[in-house]
Design a protein around this motif. Structure first.
Motif, mmCIF file in Angstrom:
data_model
loop_
_atom_site.group_PDB
_atom_site.id
_atom_site.type_symbol
_atom_site.label_atom_id
_atom_site.label_comp_id
_atom_site.label_asym_id
_atom_site.label_seq_id
_atom_site.Cartn_x
_atom_site.Cartn_y
_atom_site.Cartn_z
ATOM 1 N N GLN A 111 0.809 -1.210 0.000
ATOM 2 C CA GLN A 111 0.000 0.000 0.000
ATOM 3 C C GLN A 111 0.850 1.271 0.000
ATOM 4 O O GLN A 111 0.349 2.345 -0.361
ATOM 5 C CB GLN A 111 -0.955 -0.005 1.196
ATOM 6 N N LYS A 112 2.110 1.146 0.381
ATOM 7 C CA LYS A 112 3.008 2.309 0.347
ATOM 8 C C LYS A 112 3.697 2.464 -1.005
ATOM 9 O O LYS A 112 4.314 3.496 -1.274
ATOM 10 C CB LYS A 112 4.068 2.172 1.445
ATOM 11 N N MET A 113 3.604 1.430 -1.863
ATOM 12 C CA MET A 113 4.271 1.473 -3.154
ATOM 13 C C MET A 113 3.541 2.384 -4.139
ATOM 14 O O MET A 113 2.316 2.474 -4.139
ATOM 15 C CB MET A 113 4.345 0.066 -3.761
ATOM 16 N N THR A 114 4.316 3.047 -4.984
ATOM 17 C CA THR A 114 3.730 3.821 -6.072
ATOM 18 C C THR A 114 3.418 2.910 -7.245
ATOM 19 O O THR A 114 2.425 3.097 -7.947
ATOM 20 C CB THR A 114 4.700 4.928 -6.525
ATOM 21 N N HIS A 115 4.273 1.896 -7.468
ATOM 22 C CA HIS A 115 4.086 0.938 -8.555
ATOM 23 C C HIS A 115 4.469 -0.450 -8.059
ATOM 24 O O HIS A 115 5.286 -0.587 -7.147
ATOM 25 C CB HIS A 115 4.956 1.296 -9.766
ATOM 26 N N PHE A 116 3.889 -1.469 -8.692
ATOM 27 C CA PHE A 116 4.279 -2.845 -8.395
ATOM 28 C C PHE A 116 4.486 -3.591 -9.701
ATOM 29 O O PHE A 116 3.612 -3.597 -10.578
ATOM 30 C CB PHE A 116 3.223 -3.575 -7.563
ATOM 31 N N VAL A 117 5.664 -4.239 -9.828
ATOM 32 C CA VAL A 117 5.986 -5.089 -10.968
ATOM 33 C C VAL A 117 6.463 -6.419 -10.411
ATOM 34 O O VAL A 117 7.338 -6.461 -9.541
ATOM 35 C CB VAL A 117 7.073 -4.463 -11.867
ATOM 36 N N CYS A 118 5.878 -7.516 -10.875
ATOM 37 C CA CYS A 118 6.219 -8.834 -10.336
ATOM 38 C C CYS A 118 7.633 -9.249 -10.730
ATOM 39 O O CYS A 118 8.251 -8.669 -11.621
ATOM 40 C CB CYS A 118 5.202 -9.875 -10.791
ATOM 41 N N ALA A 119 8.138 -10.286 -10.070
ATOM 42 C CA ALA A 119 9.508 -10.735 -10.302
ATOM 43 C C ALA A 119 9.720 -11.212 -11.735
ATOM 44 O O ALA A 119 10.765 -10.957 -12.338
ATOM 45 C CB ALA A 119 9.852 -11.857 -9.318
ATOM 46 N N GLU A 120 8.738 -11.900 -12.304
ATOM 47 C CA GLU A 120 8.879 -12.417 -13.664
ATOM 48 C C GLU A 120 8.997 -11.273 -14.670
ATOM 49 O O GLU A 120 9.827 -11.310 -15.584
ATOM 50 C CB GLU A 120 7.680 -13.304 -14.005
ATOM 51 N N CYS A 121 8.164 -10.256 -14.515
ATOM 52 C CA CYS A 121 8.231 -9.109 -15.424
ATOM 53 C C CYS A 121 9.525 -8.325 -15.224
ATOM 54 O O CYS A 121 10.092 -7.790 -16.183
ATOM 55 C CB CYS A 121 7.021 -8.201 -15.233
ATOM 56 N N THR A 122 9.996 -8.258 -13.993
ATOM 57 C CA THR A 122 11.265 -7.574 -13.726
ATOM 58 C C THR A 122 12.414 -8.291 -14.427
ATOM 59 O O THR A 122 13.302 -7.659 -15.014
ATOM 60 C CB THR A 122 11.531 -7.517 -12.211
ATOM 61 N N LYS A 123 12.401 -9.629 -14.401
ATOM 62 C CA LYS A 123 13.435 -10.402 -15.103
ATOM 63 C C LYS A 123 13.397 -10.132 -16.599
ATOM 64 O O LYS A 123 14.439 -9.954 -17.245
ATOM 65 C CB LYS A 123 13.231 -11.897 -14.845
ATOM 66 N N LEU A 124 12.209 -10.106 -17.180
ATOM 67 C CA LEU A 124 12.076 -9.830 -18.610
ATOM 68 C C LEU A 124 12.582 -8.432 -18.949
ATOM 69 O O LEU A 124 13.235 -8.219 -19.968
ATOM 70 C CB LEU A 124 10.606 -9.973 -19.033
ATOM 71 N N HIS A 125 12.289 -7.504 -18.091
ATOM 72 C CA HIS A 125 12.726 -6.127 -18.274
ATOM 73 C C HIS A 125 14.254 -6.032 -18.263
ATOM 74 O O HIS A 125 14.877 -5.414 -19.137
ATOM 75 C CB HIS A 125 12.131 -5.256 -17.171
ATOM 76 N N LEU A 126 14.884 -6.687 -17.277
ATOM 77 C CA LEU A 126 16.342 -6.634 -17.164
ATOM 78 C C LEU A 126 17.004 -7.374 -18.321
ATOM 79 O O LEU A 126 18.033 -6.948 -18.855
ATOM 80 C CB LEU A 126 16.775 -7.251 -15.826
ATOM 81 N N LYS A 127 16.405 -8.506 -18.719
ATOM 82 C CA LYS A 127 16.969 -9.296 -19.816
ATOM 83 C C LYS A 127 16.944 -8.515 -21.128
ATOM 84 O O LYS A 127 17.881 -8.554 -21.926
ATOM 85 C CB LYS A 127 16.190 -10.593 -19.970
ATOM 86 N N ALA A 128 15.853 -7.803 -21.352
ATOM 87 C CA ALA A 128 15.725 -7.042 -22.595
ATOM 88 C C ALA A 128 16.545 -5.771 -22.576
ATOM 89 O O ALA A 128 16.822 -5.179 -23.626
ATOM 90 C CB ALA A 128 14.258 -6.718 -22.850
ATOM 91 N N GLY A 129 16.929 -5.322 -21.364
ATOM 92 C CA GLY A 129 17.714 -4.107 -21.268
ATOM 93 C C GLY A 129 16.952 -2.875 -21.721
ATOM 94 O O GLY A 129 17.537 -1.927 -22.258
ATOM 95 N N GLN A 130 15.646 -2.888 -21.494
ATOM 96 C CA GLN A 130 14.819 -1.774 -21.932
ATOM 97 C C GLN A 130 14.911 -0.613 -20.945
ATOM 98 O O GLN A 130 14.984 -0.815 -19.747
ATOM 99 C CB GLN A 130 13.358 -2.217 -22.063
ATOM 100 N N LYS A 131 14.846 0.593 -21.490
ATOM 101 C CA LYS A 131 14.789 1.775 -20.634
ATOM 102 C C LYS A 131 13.344 2.025 -20.191
ATOM 103 O O LYS A 131 13.098 2.447 -19.075
ATOM 104 C CB LYS A 131 15.327 2.995 -21.374
ATOM 105 N N GLY A 132 12.431 1.794 -21.082
ATOM 106 C CA GLY A 132 11.015 1.945 -20.751
ATOM 107 C C GLY A 132 10.391 0.573 -20.644
ATOM 108 O O GLY A 132 10.387 -0.177 -21.612
#
Length: 244
Positions: A197-218
């Motif tokens: 409830q204190k978070m501004t955004h929530f991204v799950c671990a699986e999506c975070t891995k995909l994000h880091l793997k792709a090296g995307q800025k957005g």
């Protein structure tokens, strides 16, 4: 999608609600349908959902929907009720995903006398129930129809959510991943409700891995949207989000 057809509990298919409420009654002959009846100072109509006399003082009241009201030549009134079942009253019993205020609509109907009726209540859809700002004692919700004569449910399969792959329970707080739109219980992603409830955004671990793997800025995520049929069995965004 879990299959709800089969049961692991030898509960009766249909319980004798009318007899237990003390109001079962047969046809008196020469009857006609009427618009309403009165108990005390309260008027009841076809379509009202009502509580009915429980089998004992310490038991929860039965709940039903008035389908018809008949009055005989002697002015005796009887009420046709379609029963709602609590999960523990149905075959299979109460499961972890059943909410504390959950009822099953059913195909079980009986005639009862007006004195078996206690008062009015409200039975909402799951989506309507989640939108309530203040859930009262006699607010309930339903999402399944229980075919009492066969011990089966409609629908017999519902969507599952979170890493625990359980159907939605509105009593349990959930948070939606902004990447894949999947809903999670905080405890299943090693968080507390207070932290979420204190978070501004929530991204799950699986999506975070995909994000880091792709090296995307957005971050774009692996978006998977649920269809409308699934949405009616799941969380409503208004009450399940990060921040407040």
């Amino acid at each position: 999608l879990p299959n709800l057809k089969r049961s692991t509990r030898n509960a009766p298919l249909a319980t004798p609600h009318a007899a237990m409420a003390g109001g079962s009654v047969g046809s008196q002959g020469g009857e006609k349908s009427v618009a309403n009846f009165v108990v005390g100072k309260e008027k009841f109509r076809v379509g009202d959902t009502v509580t009915l006399r429980p089998p004992s003082a310490d038991a929860s009241p039965f709940i039903g929907r008035i389908d018809d009201i008949k009055k005989g030549k002697s002015d005796q009134v009887r009420v046709h009720v379609c029963w709602y079942y609590r999960p523990e009253e149905a075959r299979g019993g109460r499961k972890g995903f059943h909410g504390s205020k959950e009822l099953f609509d059913s195909d079980h109907k009986d005639w009862v006398t007006p004195d078996a009726v206690n008062g009015k209540c409200r039975v909402h859809t799951l989506a309507e129930y989640q939108q309530l700002d203040d859930v009262q004692e006699f607010d309930f919700f339903t999402r399944f129809v229980y075919l009492a004569s066969r011990g089966e449910f409609k629908p017999d399969r519902v969507p599952v959510y979170c890493l625990c792959e359980m159907p939605f329970n509105p009593d349990l707080f959930m948070v939606e991943c902004e990447g894949c739109s999947e809903w999670h219980h905080p405890a299943c992603v090693q968080l507390t409700q207070e932290e979420v409830q204190k978070m501004t955004h929530f991204v799950c671990a699986e999506c975070t891995k995909l994000h880091l793997k792709a090296g995307q800025k957005g971050f774009k995520g692996n978006v998977r949207r649920r269809d409308d049929d699934e949405d009616q069995h799941g969380p409503v965004m208004k009450k399940r989000h990060t921040g407040s």
